[in-house]
Each structure stands twice: as structure tokens, then as C-alpha cells.
Design a protein around this motif. Structure first.
Motif, PDB file in Angstrom:
ATOM      1  N   UNK A  57      72.007  -2.413 -87.876  1.00  0.00           N
ATOM      2  CA  UNK A  57      71.693  -2.381 -89.302  1.00  0.00           C
ATOM      3  C   UNK A  57      72.093  -3.691 -89.964  1.00  0.00           C
ATOM      4  N   UNK A  58      71.355  -4.014 -91.001  1.00  0.00           N
ATOM      5  CA  UNK A  58      71.666  -5.132 -91.890  1.00  0.00           C
ATOM      6  C   UNK A  58      72.055  -4.522 -93.223  1.00  0.00           C
ATOM      7  N   UNK A  96      74.733 -13.009 -98.719  1.00  0.00           N
ATOM      8  CA  UNK A  96      75.423 -12.526 -97.529  1.00  0.00           C
ATOM      9  C   UNK A  96      74.923 -11.166 -97.061  1.00  0.00           C
ATOM     10  N   UNK A  97      74.630 -11.104 -95.782  1.00  0.00           N
ATOM     11  CA  UNK A  97      74.293  -9.851 -95.124  1.00  0.00           C
ATOM     12  C   UNK A  97      75.303  -9.585 -94.024  1.00  0.00           C
ATOM     13  N   UNK A  98      75.440  -8.324 -93.678  1.00  0.00           N
ATOM     14  CA  UNK A  98      76.404  -7.925 -92.656  1.00  0.00           C
ATOM     15  C   UNK A  98      75.693  -7.160 -91.546  1.00  0.00           C
ATOM     16  N   UNK A  99      76.015  -7.501 -90.311  1.00  0.00           N
ATOM     17  CA  UNK A  99      75.518  -6.775 -89.152  1.00  0.00           C
ATOM     18  C   UNK A  99      76.408  -5.549 -88.961  1.00  0.00           C
ATOM     19  N   UNK A 100      75.786  -4.378 -88.899  1.00  0.00           N
ATOM     20  CA  UNK A 100      76.533  -3.118 -88.764  1.00  0.00           C
ATOM     21  C   UNK A 100      75.905  -2.244 -87.681  1.00  0.00           C
ATOM     22  N   UNK A 119      77.455 -12.001 -91.568  1.00  0.00           N
ATOM     23  CA  UNK A 119      78.836 -11.818 -91.158  1.00  0.00           C
ATOM     24  C   UNK A 119      78.935 -10.484 -90.425  1.00  0.00           C
ATOM     25  N   UNK A 120      80.040 -10.301 -89.730  1.00  0.00           N
ATOM     26  CA  UNK A 120      80.297  -9.009 -89.107  1.00  0.00           C
ATOM     27  C   UNK A 120      81.765  -8.868 -88.768  1.00  0.00           C
ATOM     28  N   UNK A 121      82.155  -7.617 -88.672  1.00  0.00           N
ATOM     29  CA  UNK A 121      83.498  -7.242 -88.217  1.00  0.00           C
ATOM     30  C   UNK A 121      83.300  -6.400 -86.970  1.00  0.00           C
ATOM     31  N   UNK A 122      84.062  -6.714 -85.930  1.00  0.00           N
ATOM     32  CA  UNK A 122      84.056  -5.908 -84.723  1.00  0.00           C
ATOM     33  C   UNK A 122      85.496  -5.774 -84.247  1.00  0.00           C
ATOM     34  N   UNK A 123      85.697  -4.947 -83.263  1.00  0.00           N
ATOM     35  CA  UNK A 123      87.052  -4.732 -82.760  1.00  0.00           C
ATOM     36  C   UNK A 123      87.584  -5.940 -82.020  1.00  0.00           C
ATOM     37  N   UNK A 125      83.110 -12.553 -87.425  1.00  0.00           N
ATOM     38  CA  UNK A 125      82.137 -13.576 -87.055  1.00  0.00           C
ATOM     39  C   UNK A 125      81.244 -13.874 -88.252  1.00  0.00           C
ATOM     40  N   UNK A 126      80.661 -15.082 -88.236  1.00  0.00           N
ATOM     41  CA  UNK A 126      79.683 -15.463 -89.253  1.00  0.00           C
ATOM     42  C   UNK A 126      78.646 -16.369 -88.613  1.00  0.00           C
TER      43      UNK A 126
END
Length: 156
Positions: A65-66, A73-77, A111-115, A150-151
Motif C-alpha cells: 500500500x501507498x 511524502x508517501x509511505x510504503x505500508x 518513506x517506510x518503517x520496518x522492523x 528508509x526513504x
């Protein structure tokens, strides 16, 4: 292998099952307070675009998902693909399509947040292979030992 990719509603039984599988995989990897999961209902919001990958039989086998946060800014989810298909390039195709959707929306950055614990190595390899760079905490995520950020600039 080539899969069909399309923007679809997440409010489908197939995607609910996929989200449940993703959540089950993630649950033991990080404390619950450091898991930032969107539900299918949240992914159905106007600020989100869900990409679904389907095999030749039309079965959903992957998704991502975006989520748009502002005009830049968009986020990868919610990246996921069926375990039997991992390592075959499906995740890369989904990330590429998310990037394409972000560009169409005129966004400048993903951008994104992952473990950041064992078990997330394939995700790190996917994002780094797609040109994302590690960065400091993004959006309103807390900076912790359990998250990796990440970005990627989309400027041409």
C-alpha cells in the motif's frame, strides 16, 4: 514470473486473509507497541492506494500500500507476498508499482518503517535493492531499536 498488478480495494476476503497472515508473521518479531499495522479498513481510506498482485489463476498472492501523508511524502505500508513466492521478484514489482503510483500523485519522497530485528532481513534487502536508503525516524514513528527507517527521493 510475471504477475498482474492492479489498484484494488482492500475490503476483500482474500486481502483480509493476507493481512492476517502478515500480522501473524510479524507478531513474534517485535513488541506490540512497536508494530504499526494498518487494518484493511484503514487501507481503504482516501489517503491510501492498495496494489494487489494476482497469479495467472486470478488468486491474490501479494500486496502493498501507498499511504499519502501530504503533498510531498508517501509511505510504503503492508508489503506482503505469499511465502512460496518469496525471492522471485514479486515484492520488487509491487514496490516499483507503489513508486509509480507515488510519482503519478506528484509525491517527491517515499518513506517506510520496518522492523529492525532478526526476521526482517528479506525486507531490508528488498528496500535497499529498490534504491531506498536508511534514514532517521520518519513521520511520527518513535525512534527505537525495533524500527528501521528508509526513504527514497522521487525527484527526477
Amino acid at each position: 514470473m510475471i504477475w498482474s498488478l492492479a489498484v484494488e480495494s482492500p475490503l476483500q476476503d482474500e486481502l483480509r486473509v493476507m493481512v492476517a497472515s502478515l500480522n501473524a508473521y510479524l507478531k513474534p518479531l517485535s513488541p506490540p507497541e512497536f508494530q504499526f499495522q494498518l487494518t484493511v479498513e484503514q487501507m481503504a481510506g482516501a489517503d491510501s492506494t492498495v496494489i494487489v498482485a494476482r497469479d495467472a489463476a486470478g488468486t491474490a498472492v501479494g500486496m502493498g500500500a501507498l499511504k499519502v501523508h501530504d503533498g510531498e511524502t508517501g509511505e510504503v505500508k503492508r508489503m506482503f507476498c505469499e511465502p512460496r513466492l518469496r525471492g522471485q521478484g514479486l515484492g520488487r514489482q509491487i514496490v516499483t508499482e507503489i513508486e509509480s503510483q507515488a510519482r503519478e500523485k506528484g509525491l517527491d519522497r517515499l518513506v517506510l518503517e520496518t522492523g529492525n530485528t532478526p526476521g526482517f532481513e528479506p525486507a531490508w534487502a528488498l528496500y535497499e535493492g529498490a534504491g531506498f536508503r536508511r534514514c532517521a525516524a520518519v513521520l511520527d514513528y518513535p525512534d527505537s531499536e525495533y524500527s528501521r527507517f528508509y526513504e527514497k527521493s522521487l525527484s527526477r
